[in-house]
Scaffold this active site. Structure first.
Site, PDB file in Angstrom:
ATOM      1  N   GLY A 142      27.879   7.385  40.593  1.00  0.00           N
ATOM      2  CA  GLY A 142      26.284   8.058  40.273  1.00  0.00           C
ATOM      3  C   GLY A 142      26.341   9.222  40.571  1.00  0.00           C
ATOM      4  O   GLY A 142      25.230   9.749  40.831  1.00  0.00           O
ATOM      5  N   ASN A 165      26.442  11.664  38.205  1.00  0.00           N
ATOM      6  CA  ASN A 165      25.469  11.936  37.150  1.00  0.00           C
ATOM      7  C   ASN A 165      23.997  11.675  37.562  1.00  0.00           C
ATOM      8  O   ASN A 165      23.131  12.600  37.232  1.00  0.00           O
ATOM      9  CB  ASN A 165      25.822  11.348  35.925  1.00  0.00           C
ATOM     10  CG  ASN A 165      26.815  12.244  35.105  1.00  0.00           C
ATOM     11  OD1 ASN A 165      26.886  13.470  34.744  1.00  0.00           O
ATOM     12  ND2 ASN A 165      28.153  11.660  35.041  1.00  0.00           N
ATOM     13  N   MET A 175      28.477   0.244  32.913  1.00  0.00           N
ATOM     14  CA  MET A 175      29.560  -0.471  32.364  1.00  0.00           C
ATOM     15  C   MET A 175      29.379  -1.763  31.279  1.00  0.00           C
ATOM     16  O   MET A 175      30.308  -2.590  31.224  1.00  0.00           O
ATOM     17  CB  MET A 175      30.740  -0.810  33.292  1.00  0.00           C
ATOM     18  CG  MET A 175      31.073   0.544  34.076  1.00  0.00           C
ATOM     19  SD  MET A 175      31.925   1.821  33.221  1.00  0.00           S
ATOM     20  CE  MET A 175      33.360   0.990  32.563  1.00  0.00           C
ATOM     21  N   ILE A 228      27.228  -3.311  28.064  1.00  0.00           N
ATOM     22  CA  ILE A 228      26.862  -2.888  26.817  1.00  0.00           C
ATOM     23  C   ILE A 228      25.393  -3.474  26.242  1.00  0.00           C
ATOM     24  O   ILE A 228      25.314  -4.544  26.409  1.00  0.00           O
ATOM     25  CB  ILE A 228      27.643  -3.346  25.526  1.00  0.00           C
ATOM     26  CG1 ILE A 228      29.168  -2.330  25.811  1.00  0.00           C
ATOM     27  CG2 ILE A 228      27.378  -3.015  24.371  1.00  0.00           C
ATOM     28  CD1 ILE A 228      30.216  -2.637  24.945  1.00  0.00           C
ATOM     29  N   ASN A 270      23.217   8.556  26.420  1.00  0.00           N
ATOM     30  CA  ASN A 270      24.510   8.037  27.403  1.00  0.00           C
ATOM     31  C   ASN A 270      25.242   9.163  27.318  1.00  0.00           C
ATOM     32  O   ASN A 270      25.206  10.360  26.577  1.00  0.00           O
ATOM     33  CB  ASN A 270      25.336   7.084  26.731  1.00  0.00           C
ATOM     34  CG  ASN A 270      26.486   6.665  27.446  1.00  0.00           C
ATOM     35  OD1 ASN A 270      26.408   6.434  28.679  1.00  0.00           O
ATOM     36  ND2 ASN A 270      27.698   6.588  26.485  1.00  0.00           N
ATOM     37  N   HIS A 315      29.333  10.625  27.818  1.00  0.00           N
ATOM     38  CA  HIS A 315      30.475  10.116  27.690  1.00  0.00           C
ATOM     39  C   HIS A 315      31.689  11.294  27.867  1.00  0.00           C
ATOM     40  O   HIS A 315      31.375  12.359  27.420  1.00  0.00           O
ATOM     41  CB  HIS A 315      30.569   9.537  26.043  1.00  0.00           C
ATOM     42  CG  HIS A 315      31.842   9.005  25.978  1.00  0.00           C
ATOM     43  ND1 HIS A 315      32.265   7.695  26.288  1.00  0.00           N
ATOM     44  CD2 HIS A 315      33.136   9.679  25.147  1.00  0.00           C
ATOM     45  CE1 HIS A 315      33.344   7.416  25.991  1.00  0.00           C
ATOM     46  NE2 HIS A 315      34.150   8.399  25.330  1.00  0.00           N
ATOM     47  N   SER A 351      30.071  14.601  26.136  1.00  0.00           N
ATOM     48  CA  SER A 351      29.044  14.463  24.999  1.00  0.00           C
ATOM     49  C   SER A 351      27.624  13.571  25.754  1.00  0.00           C
ATOM     50  O   SER A 351      27.887  12.764  26.131  1.00  0.00           O
ATOM     51  CB  SER A 351      29.446  13.837  23.932  1.00  0.00           C
ATOM     52  OG  SER A 351      30.856  14.395  23.683  1.00  0.00           O
ATOM     53  N   ASP A 359      29.323   4.280  21.696  1.00  0.00           N
ATOM     54  CA  ASP A 359      29.469   5.600  21.897  1.00  0.00           C
ATOM     55  C   ASP A 359      29.453   6.522  20.312  1.00  0.00           C
ATOM     56  O   ASP A 359      30.109   7.406  20.269  1.00  0.00           O
ATOM     57  CB  ASP A 359      31.163   5.872  22.319  1.00  0.00           C
ATOM     58  CG  ASP A 359      31.056   5.590  23.687  1.00  0.00           C
ATOM     59  OD1 ASP A 359      29.874   5.464  24.343  1.00  0.00           O
ATOM     60  OD2 ASP A 359      32.191   5.038  24.174  1.00  0.00           O
ATOM     61  N   GLU A 392      29.519  17.403  33.130  1.00  0.00           N
ATOM     62  CA  GLU A 392      28.741  16.659  32.870  1.00  0.00           C
ATOM     63  C   GLU A 392      27.335  16.587  33.450  1.00  0.00           C
ATOM     64  O   GLU A 392      26.103  16.511  32.873  1.00  0.00           O
ATOM     65  CB  GLU A 392      29.288  15.291  33.060  1.00  0.00           C
ATOM     66  CG  GLU A 392      30.463  14.495  32.122  1.00  0.00           C
ATOM     67  CD  GLU A 392      30.819  13.234  32.552  1.00  0.00           C
ATOM     68  OE1 GLU A 392      29.972  12.440  32.831  1.00  0.00           O
ATOM     69  OE2 GLU A 392      32.058  12.878  32.473  1.00  0.00           O
TER      70      GLU A 392
HETATM   71  C1  GRF Z   1      31.129   9.728  33.659  1.00  0.00           C
HETATM   72  O1  GRF Z   1      32.541  10.208  33.595  1.00  0.00           O
HETATM   73  C2  GRF Z   1      30.450   9.324  32.662  1.00  0.00           C
HETATM   74  O2  GRF Z   1      30.673  10.366  31.408  1.00  0.00           O
HETATM   75  C3  GRF Z   1      30.992   8.043  32.273  1.00  0.00           C
HETATM   76  O3  GRF Z   1      31.089   7.329  33.405  1.00  0.00           O
HETATM   77  C4  GRF Z   1      31.392   8.232  34.376  1.00  0.00           C
HETATM   78  C5  GRF Z   1      30.172   8.185  35.381  1.00  0.00           C
HETATM   79  O4  GRF Z   1      30.519   8.934  36.537  1.00  0.00           O
HETATM   80  N1  GRF Z   1      30.194   7.248  31.158  1.00  0.00           N
HETATM   81  P1  GRF Z   1      29.303   8.948  37.752  1.00  0.00           P
HETATM   82  O5  GRF Z   1      29.098   7.490  38.321  1.00  0.00           O
HETATM   83  O6  GRF Z   1      28.073   9.499  37.267  1.00  0.00           O
HETATM   84  O7  GRF Z   1      29.874   9.670  38.909  1.00  0.00           O
END
Ligand code: GRF
Length: 194
Positions: free
Chosen positions: A20, A22, A95, A97, A112, A114, A141, A150, A179
């Site tokens: 988490g 992000n 994780m 879909i 999303n 990625h 992205s 994706d 990101e």
């Molecule tokens: C990130 O690399 C994101 O691009 C991918 O999953 C990872 C999540 O990381 N989809 P976090 O849980 O936000 O640290």
């Protein structure tokens, strides 16, 4: 650009399955005075997701949902999103879909992030695949979610140089750093307040 009525911030739910980071940055950026979105709900399919702790820290509602039955899980999530008047969903390391039906209900309002320069390296192990192919750059992205994994329209990307000494781990760390602010920038790019 999508126009929003008035100055109400966009009610946003972030879906996670793991660390988490992000999510943490989305929260941090949402708390800035000029942010156009706010995080109202965190959804996780994993009760052990580290990112859930940000719910407690920032007093954001959490929903942990079992995915033993996909259909029921999505129905429950949709109800909760409605109850919380969620207008935007940000997938951040989620994780699972989403079904076509679910995506249709939130048409154009699911994003999303990625860890690759899409359309390259959809799916998993993106960093190792970029290294194996001797790519000069990797990156990340933010894109719209469609029913094809994706593959939705790209909103923003950030390039990250790959060095000879890079392992998938070291590259992942540098990409993840990029990101963190890219996600909020992408949201600002697609919405504007009237
Ligand atoms: C990130 O690399 C994101 O691009 C991918 O999953 C990872 C999540 O990381 N989809 P976090 O849980 O936000 O640290």
């Amino acid at each position: 650009m999508k126009k929003l009525n008035g100055f109400k911030k966009i009610n946003t739910a972030v879906f996670i399955s793991g660390t988490g980071t992000n999510l943490a940055y989305l929260i941090k950026n949402s708390l800035k005075r000029n942010s156009i979105f706010q995080i109202n709900l965190i959804v996780s399919n994993n009760s052990k997701a580290k990112g859930l702790r940000y719910g407690k820290k920032f007093k954001i509602k959490k929903m942990v949902i079992s995915y033993k039955n996909y259909k029921i899980a999505e129905q429950k999530i949709l109800l909760r999103l409605k109850k919380n008047k969620i207008k935007l969903i940000c997938l951040a390391g989620f994780m699972k879909i989403l079904s076509k039906n679910f995506i249709k209900k939130f048409k154009g309002n699911i994003l999303n992030i990625h860890p690759s320069l899409l359309p390259k390296y959809k799916g998993l192990n993106t960093h190792q695949r970029a290294i194996n192919n001797n790519d000069k750059y990797s990156g990340c992205s933010v894109h719209y979610v469609t029913s094809k994994l994706d593959s939705g329209k790209i909103i923003l990307q950030k390039k990250v140089k790959i060095y000879k000494k890079d392992t998938s781990k070291s590259l992942a760390v540098r990409v993840l750093k990029q990101e963190h602010n890219l996600y909020s920038k992408a949201i600002s790019k697609i919405y504007s307040i009237l």
